[in-house]
Design a protein around this motif. Structure first.
Motif, mmCIF file in Angstrom:
data_model
loop_
_atom_site.group_PDB
_atom_site.id
_atom_site.type_symbol
_atom_site.label_atom_id
_atom_site.label_comp_id
_atom_site.label_asym_id
_atom_site.label_seq_id
_atom_site.Cartn_x
_atom_site.Cartn_y
_atom_site.Cartn_z
ATOM 1 N N ASN A 225 0.849 -1.184 0.000
ATOM 2 C CA ASN A 225 0.000 0.000 0.000
ATOM 3 C C ASN A 225 0.889 1.239 0.000
ATOM 4 O O ASN A 225 1.829 1.335 0.803
ATOM 5 C CB ASN A 225 -0.892 0.026 1.242
ATOM 6 C CG ASN A 225 -1.926 -1.081 1.227
ATOM 7 O OD1 ASN A 225 -3.012 -0.910 0.696
ATOM 8 N ND2 ASN A 225 -1.596 -2.227 1.809
ATOM 9 N N LEU A 226 0.585 2.189 -0.886
ATOM 10 C CA LEU A 226 1.427 3.373 -1.018
ATOM 11 C C LEU A 226 0.548 4.603 -1.216
ATOM 12 O O LEU A 226 -0.424 4.571 -1.993
ATOM 13 C CB LEU A 226 2.379 3.189 -2.201
ATOM 14 C CG LEU A 226 3.563 4.147 -2.452
ATOM 15 C CD1 LEU A 226 3.124 5.467 -3.062
ATOM 16 C CD2 LEU A 226 4.350 4.406 -1.174
ATOM 17 N N SER A 227 0.890 5.682 -0.530
ATOM 18 C CA SER A 227 0.217 6.955 -0.761
ATOM 19 C C SER A 227 1.225 8.079 -0.641
ATOM 20 O O SER A 227 2.276 7.921 0.000
ATOM 21 C CB SER A 227 -0.935 7.165 0.235
ATOM 22 O OG SER A 227 -0.435 7.366 1.543
ATOM 23 N N LEU A 228 0.918 9.198 -1.251
ATOM 24 C CA LEU A 228 1.753 10.394 -1.155
ATOM 25 C C LEU A 228 0.915 11.537 -0.601
ATOM 26 O O LEU A 228 -0.271 11.668 -0.926
ATOM 27 C CB LEU A 228 2.309 10.798 -2.522
ATOM 28 C CG LEU A 228 3.287 9.862 -3.232
ATOM 29 C CD1 LEU A 228 3.768 10.504 -4.524
ATOM 30 C CD2 LEU A 228 4.465 9.494 -2.347
ATOM 31 N N ALA A 229 1.543 12.371 0.208
ATOM 32 C CA ALA A 229 0.919 13.594 0.696
ATOM 33 C C ALA A 229 1.848 14.757 0.376
ATOM 34 O O ALA A 229 3.077 14.572 0.301
ATOM 35 C CB ALA A 229 0.675 13.506 2.201
ATOM 36 N N PRO A 230 1.316 15.964 0.158
ATOM 37 C CA PRO A 230 2.190 17.105 -0.111
ATOM 38 C C PRO A 230 3.252 17.247 0.972
ATOM 39 O O PRO A 230 2.975 17.038 2.155
ATOM 40 C CB PRO A 230 1.228 18.297 -0.111
ATOM 41 C CG PRO A 230 -0.089 17.702 -0.496
ATOM 42 C CD PRO A 230 -0.097 16.335 0.122
ATOM 43 N N LYS A 231 4.441 17.605 0.574
ATOM 44 C CA LYS A 231 5.577 17.639 1.490
ATOM 45 C C LYS A 231 5.282 18.562 2.665
ATOM 46 O O LYS A 231 4.890 19.714 2.489
ATOM 47 C CB LYS A 231 6.830 18.110 0.761
ATOM 48 C CG LYS A 231 8.105 17.689 1.454
ATOM 49 C CD LYS A 231 9.281 17.796 0.514
ATOM 50 C CE LYS A 231 10.533 17.192 1.116
ATOM 51 N NZ LYS A 231 10.420 15.734 1.271
ATOM 52 N N GLY A 232 5.465 18.012 3.876
ATOM 53 C CA GLY A 232 5.282 18.785 5.087
ATOM 54 C C GLY A 232 3.850 18.956 5.534
ATOM 55 O O GLY A 232 3.583 19.533 6.585
ATOM 56 N N MET A 259 5.456 5.432 -6.153
ATOM 57 C CA MET A 259 5.783 6.804 -5.751
ATOM 58 C C MET A 259 5.880 7.703 -6.982
ATOM 59 O O MET A 259 5.358 8.827 -6.996
ATOM 60 C CB MET A 259 7.095 6.821 -4.965
ATOM 61 C CG MET A 259 6.983 6.275 -3.552
ATOM 62 S SD MET A 259 8.581 6.205 -2.674
ATOM 63 C CE MET A 259 9.026 7.953 -2.614
ATOM 64 N N GLN A 260 6.531 7.218 -8.023
ATOM 65 C CA GLN A 260 6.689 8.009 -9.239
ATOM 66 C C GLN A 260 5.349 8.200 -9.956
ATOM 67 O O GLN A 260 5.059 9.280 -10.482
ATOM 68 C CB GLN A 260 7.695 7.330 -10.173
ATOM 69 C CG GLN A 260 9.113 7.281 -9.618
ATOM 70 C CD GLN A 260 10.051 6.506 -10.521
ATOM 71 O OE1 GLN A 260 10.565 5.458 -10.137
ATOM 72 N NE2 GLN A 260 10.276 7.004 -11.727
ATOM 73 N N ARG A 261 4.512 7.144 -9.951
ATOM 74 C CA ARG A 261 3.216 7.229 -10.623
ATOM 75 C C ARG A 261 2.285 8.187 -9.895
ATOM 76 O O ARG A 261 1.627 9.041 -10.513
ATOM 77 C CB ARG A 261 2.586 5.838 -10.719
ATOM 78 C CG ARG A 261 1.319 5.776 -11.562
ATOM 79 C CD ARG A 261 0.718 4.381 -11.549
ATOM 80 N NE ARG A 261 0.171 4.015 -10.248
ATOM 81 C CZ ARG A 261 -1.059 4.343 -9.836
ATOM 82 N NH1 ARG A 261 -1.871 5.048 -10.618
ATOM 83 N NH2 ARG A 261 -1.483 3.962 -8.643
ATOM 84 N N HIS A 262 2.212 8.055 -8.573
ATOM 85 C CA HIS A 262 1.369 8.956 -7.786
ATOM 86 C C HIS A 262 1.808 10.398 -7.965
ATOM 87 O O HIS A 262 0.972 11.310 -8.122
ATOM 88 C CB HIS A 262 1.440 8.588 -6.305
ATOM 89 C CG HIS A 262 0.632 7.393 -5.923
ATOM 90 N ND1 HIS A 262 -0.095 7.312 -4.755
ATOM 91 C CD2 HIS A 262 0.420 6.214 -6.551
ATOM 92 C CE1 HIS A 262 -0.710 6.143 -4.666
ATOM 93 N NE2 HIS A 262 -0.396 5.451 -5.750
ATOM 94 N N ALA A 263 3.126 10.612 -7.929
ATOM 95 C CA ALA A 263 3.646 11.978 -8.049
ATOM 96 C C ALA A 263 3.257 12.592 -9.383
ATOM 97 O O ALA A 263 2.909 13.782 -9.463
ATOM 98 C CB ALA A 263 5.167 11.973 -7.878
ATOM 99 N N ALA A 264 3.295 11.806 -10.456
ATOM 100 C CA ALA A 264 2.928 12.318 -11.779
ATOM 101 C C ALA A 264 1.446 12.696 -11.819
ATOM 102 O O ALA A 264 1.069 13.753 -12.350
ATOM 103 C CB ALA A 264 3.246 11.271 -12.842
#
Length: 503
Positions: A225-232, A259-264
Motif C-alpha cells: 500500500n502506497l500513498s503520497l501527501a504534499p511535502k510537510g 511513488m513516481q506514478r502517484h507523483a505524476a
C-alpha cells in the motif's frame, strides 16, 4: 499511464512525502487446511485436494485447525504482539471465481494478535546500517483462496483470455496476514525499508518453522500500500494497493514505481484512485486491477459455524518458551563468530544463503569456505537454473564434504566444481563422484617429476630465469605441468619440485 509520463524518483521526493503499509500473507505449512482435513501438498493435480467444506457445499461444517492457531500465536509473540484472550472468525463477503463459498473466513475486528513491532535493519550505502521500528497493527488468521488460470491471452490475465480455469486445491489453506501500521517519514529510504521489512519477516517466519516462506511458490507474498501527501502537510494521501508481490526485489521496485506514478498524477492536477493494482515483473510497472473496497463493503459478520478462539495464558507462555533466537540477534552473533564483514554478511543474507552457510559450517567447513561455495559457484548455478539457491539438489553436508576433499588434498577447487556437477546430476556422494570421474589429484613424485622435466625442457628460457633467482617465473612452468596432467596435479607440490630441480 506509460512509463514516459512518470516523475523521476527524485522529483517525487521534492514535492511529496510517502507513506506505506505492508500486508504480508504467510501460508502455513500445516498438513491439513484451515477448516477441514484436506491435505496441503504443493503442486498436486488440480482439484484433487478438496472436500465439501473447502468447496463451500451446503451442510458442510468447518472446524478450526489447532496447529494453525498455535502458529498464529507464535508469529504474534515473535512480532512482540499482544495475544487476544478471546477472538473469533468472521465472514468477509465478496464474489470472485476462486472463492467457492463467495465469502472468505477471516478475522475482522478481533484478530488473534495485535499491537506489535519489528525492528528492521536497513542497509545504508556507504554507511552503518539503520534500525527502523515498523509498528505491527495486527496478525490475523484466515484461509487462502483458490487459483485462477486465464488461458488464451497474451498476458496470463483475464483481459484478452479465451477462457479461465480454477484450481481449488489452495482454497482453505491456512494463512496468517500480518498488517503494518502506516510507515511514514522514510523519504528516499521508503523502498529499501519495504524490502528490508519483508526480508526480515520472511527470515523470522522460516526460523519459527511455521512456513517454508517460498516467495516463488506464493507461500509468502506481500501487498504494498502506497500513498503520497504534499511535502510537510502531514496526514495520508489516497492509497493504491499493489497485490501479491512475490520477490524482495519487486517489493522495492513496486514502492519506487508507485511513488513516481502517484507523483505524476498529483503534480498534473489529477487524483489517485483507491484501487488494487497488478505488478508486472518483466516491465517493472503496475497496472490497474479493480477499485479497492473499504471494510464496510465486505459486509463482515461473525462466522456462525465456528466457536471463538480463547487461548489460555498458560498456553501462550508455553508457546513463548518455544520461540527461537531472534534472527537479527542470531545473525549478529554468528557474524562475529565467523569473522564476516558487514558487506559479506549482507551479501550472504541477501542471496538467501545464510541458513545454508550456517549448516555447512556446522557440518565441518570453515566459514570462509562455506561462504565461497554458496555465494559463488552454487549461487551462479541457481541463477542459471532460475531457482532459489535453497532449491538446488546440493545439501550443506555435501558442500562440507567437498571442501573436506579439497582440504585433504584429494581434489582442488577446479575439480570440486566438477564434483558439484555430479551432485546436481545425482551421481552419488562427493567421494563416489571423485572415484567415478577419476578426479583425484596426482601427488606421486614420479609422475609429477616426469611432467616437470618435460616442462623445463620445453621452456629453457623460463627455467634459466628461475635459476637466476626469478622465482615468480615458476608460474609458467606450473601451468605447463597442469596442462599436461589435465589439471589433476597438486600445484603446490609441482612448485616445490620445480624449485628443487632448478635451485
Amino acid at each position: 499511464m506509460s512509463t514516459t509520463e512518470l516523475k523521476t524518483f527524485e522529483e517525487a521526493l521534492e514535492s511529496f512525502d510517502p507513506a506505506m503499509g505492508l500486508e504480508v500473507h504467510v501460508e502455513l505449512s500445516t498438513l491439513t487446511k484451515m477448516f477441514c482435513g484436506c491435505p496441503t501438498e504443493f503442486g498436486a493435480e488440480p482439484n484433487t485436494q478438496v472436500c465439501p467444506t473447502c468447496l463451500g457445499l451446503p451442510g458442510a461444517m468447518p472446524a478450526v485447525n489447532a496447529k494453525a492457531v498455535e502458529a498464529a500465536i507464535r508469529i504474534g509473540l515473535a512480532l512482540n504482539c499482544e495475544i487476544a484472550e478471546w477472538c473469533r472468525f468472521a465472514r468477509k463477503n465478496y464474489f470472485y471465481p476462486d472463492m467457492p463459498k463467495n465469502f472468505q473466513t477471516s478475522q475482522y475486528d478481533e484478530p488473534i494478535a495485535f499491537e506489535g513491532y519489528m525492528d528492521v535493519t536497513v542497509p545504508v550505502e556507504g554507511g552503518e546500517d539503520e534500525i527502523v521500528r515498523v509498528a505491527i497493527e495486527r496478525a490475523h488468521m484466515e484461509e487462502d483462496t483458490g487459483k485462477s488460470l486465464h488461458v488464451g491471452g497474451a498476458t496470463g490475465r483475464i483481459h484478452g483470455a479465451d477462457h479461465s480455469l480454477v484450481d481449488y486445491n489452495r482454497a482453505g489453506i491456512p494463512l496468517i496476514e500480518i498488517v503494518t501500521k502506516p510507515i511514514t517519514g522514510m523519504g528516499e529510504k521508503a523502498p529499501a525499508v519495504a524490502r528490508a521489512y519483508v526480508a526480515q519477516l520472511r527470515e523470522l517466519i522460516i526460523a519459527l518453522g511455521v512456513s517454508d516462506a517460498r516467495m516463488d511458490q506464493g507461500s509468502i507474498r506481500a501487498d504494498v500500500n502506497l500513498s503520497l501527501a504534499p511535502k510537510g502537510a502531514g496526514g495520508l494521501g489516497t492509497r493504491s494497493e499493489t497485490k501479491n508481490v512475490n520477490s524482495l526485489r519487486s517489493v522495492e521496485r513496486a514502492v519506487r514505481y508507485e511513488m513516481q506514478r502517484h507523483a505524476a498524477l498529483l503534480s498534473s492536477g489529477g487524483s489517485v484512485l483507491q484501487e488494487t493494482r497488478h505488478w508486472h515483473e518483466d516491465t517493472g510497472i503496475t497496472t490497474s486491477g479493480r477499485e479497492k473496497s473499504d471494510a464496510e463493503d465486505y459486509r463482515y459478520f461473525p462466522e456462525p459455524d465456528l466457536v471463538p478462539v480463547a487461548p489460555s495464558r498458560e498456553w501462550v507462555e508455553e508457546l513463548r518458551a518455544t520461540l527461537p533466537e531472534n534472527p537479527t540477534v542470531k545473525r549478529a552473533r554468528l557474524q562475529a563468530e565467523w569473522g564476516f564483514s558487514d558487506l559479506e554478511m549482507r551479501d550472504t543474507v541477501g542471496a538467501g544463503a545464510f541458513g545454508l552457510v550456517e549448516q555447512t559450517i556446522a557440518a565441518g567447513a570453515t566459514p570462509t569456505a562455506a561462504r565461497k561455495w554458496w555465494l559463488s559457484e552454487l549461487a551462479r548455478r541457481a541463477n542459471e537454473a532460475g531457482v532459489e539457491i535453497t532449491a538446488l539438489a546440493v545439501t550443506p553436508a555435501e558442500v562440507a564434504a567437498v571442501q573436506g576433499l579439497v582440504d585433504a588434498g584429494t581434489i582442488n577447487d577446479k575439480m570440486a566444481r566438477q564434483v558439484f556437477d555430479g551432485l546436481l546430476a545425482g551421481e552419488g556422494t562427493p567421494e563416489e563422484i571423485v572415484a567415478s570421474r577419476g578426479l583425484a589429484l596426482v601427488s606421486d613424485d614420479g609422475a609429477l617429476g616426469a611432467a616437470v622435466d618435460n616442462a623445463i625442457a620445453a621452456n629453457p628460457d623460463v627455467a634459466q630465469k628461475i635459476r637466476d633467482g626469478k622465482v615468480a617465473a615458476a608460474g609458467a612452468l606450473i601451468g605447463s605441468v597442469m596442462k599436461e596432467m589435465r589439471g589433476q596435479a597438486d600445484a603446490g607440490r609441482v612448485r616445490e619440485l620445480i624449485l628443487e630441480k632448478l635451485a
